[in-house]
Design an enzyme around this catalytic site. Structure first.
Site, PDB file in Angstrom:
ATOM      1  N   GLU A  57       0.916  -0.957   0.057  1.00 35.21           N
ATOM      2  CA  GLU A  57      -0.184   0.048  -0.050  1.00 35.21           C
ATOM      3  C   GLU A  57       0.861   1.206  -0.004  1.00 35.21           C
ATOM      4  OE1 GLU A  57      -2.401   3.245   0.210  1.00 35.21           O
ATOM      5  OE2 GLU A  57      -3.214   0.988  -0.380  1.00 35.21           O
ATOM      6  N   GLY A  69     -19.297   6.758   0.644  1.00 34.21           N
ATOM      7  CA  GLY A  69     -20.543   7.162   1.671  1.00 34.21           C
ATOM      8  C   GLY A  69     -21.149   5.960   2.402  1.00 34.21           C
ATOM      9  N   GLY A  70     -20.543   4.789   2.208  1.00 34.35           N
ATOM     10  CA  GLY A  70     -21.045   3.648   2.990  1.00 34.35           C
ATOM     11  C   GLY A  70     -22.054   3.103   2.648  1.00 34.35           C
ATOM     12  N   ARG A 117     -26.379  10.890 -10.994  1.00 35.02           N
ATOM     13  CA  ARG A 117     -25.332  11.760 -10.536  1.00 35.02           C
ATOM     14  C   ARG A 117     -24.856  12.638 -11.468  1.00 35.02           C
ATOM     15  NH1 ARG A 117     -22.024   8.000  -6.469  1.00 35.02           N
ATOM     16  NH2 ARG A 117     -23.643   8.244  -4.395  1.00 35.02           N
ATOM     17  N   GLU A 167     -11.811   0.101  -8.897  1.00 34.99           N
ATOM     18  CA  GLU A 167     -12.102   1.378  -9.729  1.00 34.99           C
ATOM     19  C   GLU A 167     -10.938   1.286 -10.778  1.00 34.99           C
ATOM     20  OE1 GLU A 167     -12.663   6.077  -9.588  1.00 34.99           O
ATOM     21  OE2 GLU A 167     -12.574   4.830  -7.702  1.00 34.99           O
TER      22      GLU A 167
END
Length: 653
Positions: A181, A194-195, A477, A619
């Protein structure tokens, strides 16, 4: 006088002299404070000192305790930093100050602002204690960088949601894993998400706030009656139509299915995505939810219509932002003998042997070189490139988004710069949908953060500076973002009321902070008013227009019909004060393009062949979301395809 007597006399005189030197004559006046300070030894005065500075999202307070000219304790006593991210610096920096007895400690990579805020506050505390701050800030000699070689079955690049999901799956399948990482914390951009998690859940949807309505029926029937673009699309529409007809024969509250979820996801992304990948995403979503729960993640028992999700199938984490998902994964990995993580280590290139990927070349923040060999496979899970202004202008700036330059903020973490996408490309992978990028409509105008969005977004109205609605609040969106950009000053206000927020002292934002805190401290532009007139005055919008806007909306809720903007989801009317509002504007949020993959998360060349040994998830990939990602689908993506990538790599699929 004999020598013996002389010696005795001399000893007595010396003793009397010493006793006299250690005593203070009674008549000597008390020293003044300045004289006392001058007589004290150089160093720090014992005591507890405090300082408050501005952190990433608000005030940050530090307390330092000095004892016997040493830093006995340092701690952050109050902060508003991002859960799971700023907290890493909150825990690590004070501990390092005490351990090193110095301010010359490394900031946490990826959490620079919070780290420096803590160091600044600690420095002020030490100044109060009278410390020689210049000396305390001198760094010691660091060890020379090394050359490190390690081997595991699976090497994972990226410690965000997809990388951790893959690590859990791979280790559960018996593979040894090394995960690297680039920052100093695990979670990547996923931890500030946002969960929300979309999944058809017929049991909970029977208790959803939404019920059968004409607007929802119109939404479904119109989607299954359009002209199909290919055979896959036609088959999916027919499946949904049949499922919906069966649903109408029941007394269930709300229709949903993996097929309907897939059709909405594909349509909502402008039919650009790979429909086979979309169907894997939606058919696996519920099982992924249960997998998360088995690792300790907790969700609200209430199904909602998440922002940009297009339908009420949203599960909300009970923990701030995306912390529950990351904690579930890291808790599972904790203590596993077949898992190792290397922090502050950036993947630089893939190691190939012929056409096969066999490892990763990486570099530590200290300059150390890593050669990491993979017995079975490499998984790239480094995220998108929304934080890379140069790349988003190169690939995504155009008719849809004319300006994606540095003045457009991003909701992403600083480390999200597209590194792995180009590592894969250099190994022969095809990049697809690279021009597709999403702006999130409800971000902090200054920072781009979503951290301070107050929960209950489904009940909010979007109001412009003229006090009027201008877009469907539960729509796509990209359409919401474009509509906001077209408003005065490119900004809107999110309007909520006591009907959805009964008590600001219990209502939390996505980051876990209370609404009352934002109001009391004038943070993020939050204002309230007991009446709409009072609120309008604070927002400087026309009161008559605002009142009419709310009255009109309430009439649509009463009728249950879609309003003129096409809104189909209503959580209730806005009738009772106090009313709350705060400014929002779009920020670059998600890149839908990236590495082309197949159903097993193998990276593919342009001719459709697999690159042996290379897998991608999250992503970094393209082909799943098309031209517009539905809100609540990103977490489903990294959970499902991270799990697939880990399983595939561990089993050489």
């Amino acid at each position: 006088m004999s020598k013996k007597v002389l010696s005795i006399v001399l000893v007595i005189c010396m003793l009397l002299s010493a006793m006299s030197g250690c005593s203070k004559p009674a008549e000597q006046p008390a020293a003044q404070p300045a004289e006392q300070a001058a007589q004290e030894p150089a160093g720090m005065k014992d005591g507890t000192y405090t300082s408050t500075v501005n952190g990433m999202h608000g005030p940050l307070s530090v307390e330092v305790k000095i004892s016997n000219n040493a830093i006995a304790e340092a701690k952050v006593t109050g902060h508003m930093e991002t859960p799971g991210v700023g907290e890493v610096a909150v825990n690590q920096i004070p501990a390092a100050i005490v351990e090193k007895q110095s301010l010359a400690v490394d900031v946490v990579s990826g959490v620079t602002i919070t780290s420096r805020a803590i160091l600044s506050a600690a420095e002020e505390c030490l100044v109060q204690a009278g410390a020689d701050v210049a000396a305390i800030k001198v760094a010691g000699e660091k060890p020379a960088p090394g050359n490190i070689e390690e081997t595991a079955d699976v090497i994972i690049v990226g410690g965000g949601g997809a990388g951790l999901s893959a690590a859990v799956a791979a280790t559960n399948n018996g593979a040894s894993v090394i995960l690297i990482e680039k920052t100093g914390f695990l979670g990547g951009n996923s931890i500030v998400a946002g969960g929300i998690y979309n999944a058809p859940d017929n049991e909970l949807q029977d208790y959803a706030e939404e019920k059968r309505s004409d607007s929802l029926e119109t939404l479904i029937t119109s989607a299954v009656s359009e002209t199909p673009v290919n055979d896959e699309h036609k088959a999916l529409m027919e499946a949904v139509k049949k499922e919906y007809e069966e649903y109408l024969k029941t007394d269930k509250t709300l229709f949903d299915s993996p097929d309907w979820f897939a059709l909405q996801t594909w349509n909502g992304g402008d039919k650009i995505a790979n429909l086979r990948l979309v169907k894997i995403l939606t058919s696996s979503a519920y099982d992924g939810l249960k997998w998360l729960e088995s690792m300790g993640a907790e969700f609200s028992p209430i199904i909602t219509h998440g922002g940009g999700s297009l339908y009420p199938r949203t599960h909300s984490s009970t923990s701030p932002n995306g912390t529950a998902y990351i904690k579930a994964f890291t808790d599972d990995l904790e203590g596993k003998d077949n898992f190792k993580k290397i922090m502050n280590c950036t993947g630089k290139s893939l190691i190939t042997e012929g056409d096969k990927v066999i490892g990763v070349m990486a570099e530590g923040s200290d300059g150390s070189k890593y050669t990491l060999k993979a017995n079975k496979g490499v998984i790239l899970a480094t995220g998108g490139f929304a934080g890379n202004v140069e790349l988003r202008q190169e690939y995504c700036e155009g008719e849809k988004w004319p300006d994606l330059g540095p003045n457009v903020p991003t909701s992403n973490m600083p480390g999200v710069t597209g590194d792995g996408i180009f590592m894969a490309r250099d190994a022969g992978a095809e990049l697809i949908d690279m021009d597709q990028i999403q702006l999130l409509p409800y971000c902090n105008p200054q920072t781009g953060a979503t951290y301070d969005i107050v929960m209950g977004i489904g009940s909010a109205l979007f109001i412009n500076k003229e006090g009027e609605r201008f877009v469907r609040e539960d729509g796509r969106r990209d359409e919401m973002s474009k509509a906001i950009i077209a408003q005065t000053d490119g900004v809107m206000y999110m309007l909520q009321s006591a009907d959805g927020i009964p008590d600001p002292k219990t209502q939390k934002a996505l980051g876990g902070q209370l609404l009352s805190y934002y109001l009391d401290n004038n943070i993020a532009g939050y204002v309230s008013g007991d009446t709409l007139e009072e609120l309008a005055g604070k927002l400087n919008v026309p009161a008559d227009a605002l009142k009419k806007t709310v009255e009109d909306y309430n009439s649509y809720v009463d009728s249950g019909k879609a309003d003129p903007f096409g809104r189909v989801s209503y959580s209730g009317k806005l009738e009772n004060g106090p009313y709350y509002a705060y400014p929002r504007k779009p920020a670059v949020h998600h890149t839908m393009g990236g590495v082309r993959i197949n159903e097993n998360a193998n990276a593919l060349r342009a001719d459709g062949t697999e690159i042996e040994g290379l897998y991608c998830a999250g992503e970094i990939t393209g082909g799943i979301h098309g031209g517009n990602r539905l809100g609540g689908n990103a977490i489903v993506d990294f959970v499902i395809f991270g799990r697939i990538a880990g399983t595939s790599a561990a089993n050489n699929k």
